[in-house]
Design a protein around this motif. Structure first.
Motif: not given
Ligand SMILES: [Zn+2]
Length: 73
Positions: A30, A48-49, A69, A71-72
């Motif tokens: 992140w 997402c990153c 995707g 980190c959802t």
């Protein structure tokens, strides 16, 4: 089995500094601190990153499942 690329060139949007970084295989990052100007980079809206936003290669979870995707959760 799709081959996953674990190396990405991250380019800082502030100073243009580029650094080759290796990515964790099953996670995304992140935050990333630029080595050139020490700006703390965060992903752009919708990404997402930091690798998806600033890297040459999207992060491994996105390479494996582009429509999902990461980190959802
Ligand atoms: Zn920078």
């Amino acid at each position: 089995m799709k081959e996953v690329i674990l190396i990405s060139d991250l380019t800082c949007p502030e100073c243009g500094y580029t650094k080759t970084e290796s990515m964790p295989e099953d996670a995304c990052q992140w935050l990333y601190e630029c080595e050139g100007c020490h700006t703390l980079l965060k992903p752009l809206a919708g990404d997402c990153c930091v690798f998806c936003s600033y890297g040459t290669v999207p992060c491994p979870p996105v390479q494996i499942a582009p429509d999902k995707g990461c980190c959802t959760s």
